[in-house]
Design a protein around this motif. Structure first.
Motif, PDB file in Angstrom:
ATOM      1  N   GLU A   1       0.835  -1.208   0.000  1.00 23.25           N
ATOM      2  CA  GLU A   1       0.000   0.000   0.000  1.00 23.25           C
ATOM      3  C   GLU A   1       0.868   1.255   0.000  1.00 23.25           C
TER       4      GLU A   1
ATOM      5  N   ASN B   1      -6.490   1.968   5.639  1.00 19.80           N
ATOM      6  CA  ASN B   1      -6.562   0.551   5.291  1.00 19.80           C
ATOM      7  C   ASN B   1      -6.081  -0.382   6.403  1.00 19.80           C
ATOM      8  N   TYR B   2      -5.084   0.093   7.192  1.00 18.88           N
ATOM      9  CA  TYR B   2      -4.492  -0.800   8.190  1.00 18.88           C
ATOM     10  C   TYR B   2      -4.334  -0.153   9.561  1.00 18.88           C
TER      11      TYR B   2
END
Length: 314
Positions: free
Chosen positions: A134, A173-174
């Motif tokens: 990413e 996203n994380y």
């Protein structure tokens, strides 16, 4: 009936084994979370995650068949360089003008400890390789937003843009925040390097010519200002001289006026003291005084309208 000695020994051994097993099971019921970690309770029997609580550092009694899934809450590093143990190889991309740039980039990230349950559901504990992928995508998008020369003149600006882009991508996203990113090295191919040198020389030439023009303009402006100053000084001096002359003449006139006024007042006092009542008597007195006080080497002409002049002395 008393037990046989052999039975006592067997019983003692069995009891000892049971106690040992109890101790082992009791000890296995505890789990430890380090101060640099947080944990999620997980049942190895039922394969169920306890989503009600996130455990900070400490020692906890969970019971048999339960353990912690641990996540670090300290800064960790992802490094894109020749040493690819912590991330990957150096990143290459294209500047907005199409030139290839090769960048060594390192950044630090920290997991949001309040979101580790969501992170586990998303990627289990294998989140770092996904984060690297990413971050690579986010960084290459930023690389293409800048011109080639900006990587040498606006390095800090580019690093801040990259940090913001990676931070947004990883947190969305994380659930990881990026407080620091370093743009450690910038490399180019030999052909691009030669082109860069030519561009830098050309830019320096343009700046030098602009500087010379600015110096010339400043010198010309200085001469104009000096001429204006000198002209203004001359005019001011002439005005000062003119004002001084006027003041001087006024002072002289005032002095003469005071002398005349003083003499008039003196004559007035004198005529009043000697009894001269009109101008004819005053004139005769002045004529008589002048003839009397004249020295022998002076010639005095005394005349009245229609009268014969009188010459006194030689």
């Amino acid at each position: 009936m008393a037990p046989k000695p052999s039975q006592l020994v067997i019983g003692a051994i069995a009891l000892s084994v049971i106690l040992i097993i109890i101790c082992i099971l009791f000890g296995a019921s505890f789990a430890v979370v380090k101060p640099t970690q947080v944990g999620i309770e997980y049942s190895t029997f039922s394969k169920v995650l306890n989503e009600d609580r996130i455990y900070p550092g400490g020692r906890y009694f969970l019971g048999l068949g339960k353990s912690f899934i641990l996540f670090p809450i300290v800064l960790d590093i992802i490094d894109f360089s020749s040493d690819d143990d912590e991330g990957g190889s150096s990143l290459s991309g294209f500047a907005s003008g199409g030139q290839t740039v090769i960048l060594d980039i390192s950044f630090y990230y920290r997991l949001d400890d309040t979101k580790v349950i969501d992170l586990y559901k998303l990627a289990r504990t294998n989140y770092k390789p996904r984060m690297i992928k990413e971050a690579t995508t986010a960084l290459k998008d930023v690389i293409s937003d800048f011109e080639f020369l900006q990587y040498f003149s606006d390095r800090e600006t580019i690093a801040l843009r990259m940090r913001d882009a990676v931070n947004d991508a990883l947190y969305n996203n994380y659930f990881a925040r990026v407080p620091l990113l370093q743009l450690r090295n910038i490399a180019v191919s030999s052909q691009v390097e030669e082109s860069l040198i030519d561009l830098v020389i050309a830019e320096q030439t343009i700046r030098r010519e602009q500087l010379l023009r600015n110096i010339t303009l400043i010198q010309e402006d200085t001469l104009v200002q000096s001429a204006i100053f000198e002209k203004g000084t001359t005019i001011a001096l002439e005005e000062a001289n003119s004002k001084g002359f006027k003041i001087e003449q006024a002072a002289v006139a005032e002095g003469e006026r005071l002398v005349v006024e003083t003499e008039a007042n003196a004559w007035k006092s004198f005529t009043e003291s000697v009894g001269l009542t009109n101008s004819s008597q005053l004139l005769k007195y002045i004529t008589t005084k002048t003839i009397r006080d004249a020295s022998s080497d002076r010639t005095i002409l005394v005349g009245f309208e229609g009268a014969t002049p009188i010459v006194v002395g030689s």
